[in-house]
Write an enzyme that holds these catalytic residues in place. Sequence first.
Site, PDB file in Angstrom:
ATOM      1  N   ASP A  12      -3.695  -4.756 -18.186  1.00 32.40           N
ATOM      2  CA  ASP A  12      -2.762  -3.663 -18.466  1.00 32.40           C
ATOM      3  C   ASP A  12      -3.012  -3.009 -19.824  1.00 32.40           C
ATOM      4  O   ASP A  12      -2.094  -2.522 -20.483  1.00 32.40           O
ATOM      5  CB  ASP A  12      -1.297  -4.136 -18.367  1.00 32.40           C
ATOM      6  CG  ASP A  12      -0.967  -4.672 -16.994  1.00 32.40           C
ATOM      7  OD1 ASP A  12      -1.462  -4.107 -16.010  1.00 32.40           O
ATOM      8  OD2 ASP A  12      -0.221  -5.668 -16.907  1.00 32.40           O
ATOM      9  N   GLY A  37      -9.165  -5.368 -19.766  1.00 31.71           N
ATOM     10  CA  GLY A  37      -8.028  -6.169 -20.204  1.00 31.71           C
ATOM     11  C   GLY A  37      -6.947  -6.142 -19.141  1.00 31.71           C
ATOM     12  O   GLY A  37      -7.067  -5.466 -18.121  1.00 31.71           O
ATOM     13  N   GLU A  77       6.200   6.362  -9.035  1.00 30.96           N
ATOM     14  CA  GLU A  77       4.856   5.801  -8.890  1.00 30.96           C
ATOM     15  C   GLU A  77       4.018   6.665  -7.956  1.00 30.96           C
ATOM     16  O   GLU A  77       2.841   6.938  -8.222  1.00 30.96           O
ATOM     17  CB  GLU A  77       4.919   4.378  -8.333  1.00 30.96           C
ATOM     18  CG  GLU A  77       5.505   3.347  -9.260  1.00 30.96           C
ATOM     19  CD  GLU A  77       5.460   1.959  -8.652  1.00 30.96           C
ATOM     20  OE1 GLU A  77       4.980   1.800  -7.504  1.00 30.96           O
ATOM     21  OE2 GLU A  77       5.909   1.005  -9.317  1.00 30.96           O
ATOM     22  N   HIS A  79       0.734   0.767 -13.309  1.00 29.49           N
ATOM     23  CA  HIS A  79       1.558  -0.377 -13.701  1.00 29.49           C
ATOM     24  C   HIS A  79       3.033   0.016 -13.609  1.00 29.49           C
ATOM     25  O   HIS A  79       3.408   1.106 -14.065  1.00 29.49           O
ATOM     26  CB  HIS A  79       1.225  -0.810 -15.136  1.00 29.49           C
ATOM     27  CG  HIS A  79       1.945  -2.045 -15.556  1.00 29.49           C
ATOM     28  ND1 HIS A  79       1.611  -3.297 -15.072  1.00 29.49           N
ATOM     29  CD2 HIS A  79       3.016  -2.237 -16.377  1.00 29.49           C
ATOM     30  CE1 HIS A  79       2.422  -4.202 -15.599  1.00 29.49           C
ATOM     31  NE2 HIS A  79       3.292  -3.580 -16.386  1.00 29.49           N
ATOM     32  N   GLY A  85       0.775  -1.236   0.000  1.00 27.71           N
ATOM     33  CA  GLY A  85       0.000   0.000   0.000  1.00 27.71           C
ATOM     34  C   GLY A  85       0.804   1.282   0.000  1.00 27.71           C
ATOM     35  O   GLY A  85       0.308   2.322   0.437  1.00 27.71           O
ATOM     36  N   ASN A 113       1.546   3.089  -2.553  1.00 28.77           N
ATOM     37  CA  ASN A 113       0.884   4.045  -3.450  1.00 28.77           C
ATOM     38  C   ASN A 113      -0.420   4.557  -2.849  1.00 28.77           C
ATOM     39  O   ASN A 113      -0.780   5.723  -3.027  1.00 28.77           O
ATOM     40  CB  ASN A 113       0.662   3.414  -4.817  1.00 28.77           C
ATOM     41  CG  ASN A 113       1.966   3.266  -5.570  1.00 28.77           C
ATOM     42  OD1 ASN A 113       2.648   4.241  -5.864  1.00 28.77           O
ATOM     43  ND2 ASN A 113       2.346   2.024  -5.861  1.00 28.77           N
ATOM     44  N   ASN A 162      -5.447   2.537 -13.370  1.00 35.44           N
ATOM     45  CA  ASN A 162      -4.550   1.519 -12.848  1.00 35.44           C
ATOM     46  C   ASN A 162      -3.114   2.013 -12.937  1.00 35.44           C
ATOM     47  O   ASN A 162      -2.735   2.702 -13.887  1.00 35.44           O
ATOM     48  CB  ASN A 162      -4.703   0.225 -13.663  1.00 35.44           C
ATOM     49  CG  ASN A 162      -3.762  -0.864 -13.175  1.00 35.44           C
ATOM     50  OD1 ASN A 162      -3.758  -1.217 -12.008  1.00 35.44           O
ATOM     51  ND2 ASN A 162      -2.949  -1.404 -14.084  1.00 35.44           N
ATOM     52  N   LEU A 175      -9.931  -6.671 -13.099  1.00 33.22           N
ATOM     53  CA  LEU A 175     -11.373  -6.470 -12.962  1.00 33.22           C
ATOM     54  C   LEU A 175     -12.122  -6.938 -14.206  1.00 33.22           C
ATOM     55  O   LEU A 175     -11.637  -6.797 -15.333  1.00 33.22           O
ATOM     56  CB  LEU A 175     -11.676  -4.992 -12.710  1.00 33.22           C
ATOM     57  CG  LEU A 175     -11.092  -4.400 -11.426  1.00 33.22           C
ATOM     58  CD1 LEU A 175     -11.430  -2.921 -11.328  1.00 33.22           C
ATOM     59  CD2 LEU A 175     -11.577  -5.151 -10.188  1.00 33.22           C
TER      60      LEU A 175
END
Length: 217
Positions: free
Chosen positions: A171, A169, A200, A130, A16, A18, A128, A114
């Site tokens: 990523d 999908g 990030e 990555h 966690g 981020n 999201n 998801l």
Amino acid sequence: MNNAKLKTAVLVSGGGTNLQALIDYQADCAASGKECPYEIVCVIADTKKAFALERAAKANIPTEICSPYAVMGEEAAKAADRDSKRLAVSNAMLAACKKYGAEAIVEAGCLTVLTGGIIKEYENRIINLHPALLPKFGGVGMWGHHVHEAVLAAGEKESGCTIHIADGGCDTGRILIQKKVPVMPYDTPDTLYARIAPEEHKAIVEGLCMLADMIKK
């Protein structure tokens, strides 16, 4: 422009850090009198072991656990295939998002891809993070140190992180933000991660602020 804060659910699986960046920015805005464009209304984990849950609790943010065991039961989860578990977890996360009135979703290190109704109901409202420069080094199995190992094995000269719209999908989806760092000849997965992690933390805050601006216009 609508000045109401974007009510946001944050999905997590691990430590966690981020999530903490989002919490810290929200707190810093409150302390300085600056307007934060979002409000974290819940943190949802796909495993009860996620340390991110403790970070949320410390910040007085409600939490929900939507692991396969929690939402399907132990026996059913053991017997289920990956797609069935993904759908069950996604549906439970959708219910939790609705429970807390979330208007948007941030996947901050959430390992569940998801699927189902949550993608449709939150279309263009899910971002999201990555830990690589998509479209390179994305897809099934590309998470955490696996990504950094792949980057080093490929002899890449740079890496970084990507914030993108999640579209169901793995990523995939429209890229909003990328931050780059050099790959050094001496790098290990750990040293490369250590260089990317601060980027990030910046990117996830910028990405959510950007999403809030896009939605609230």
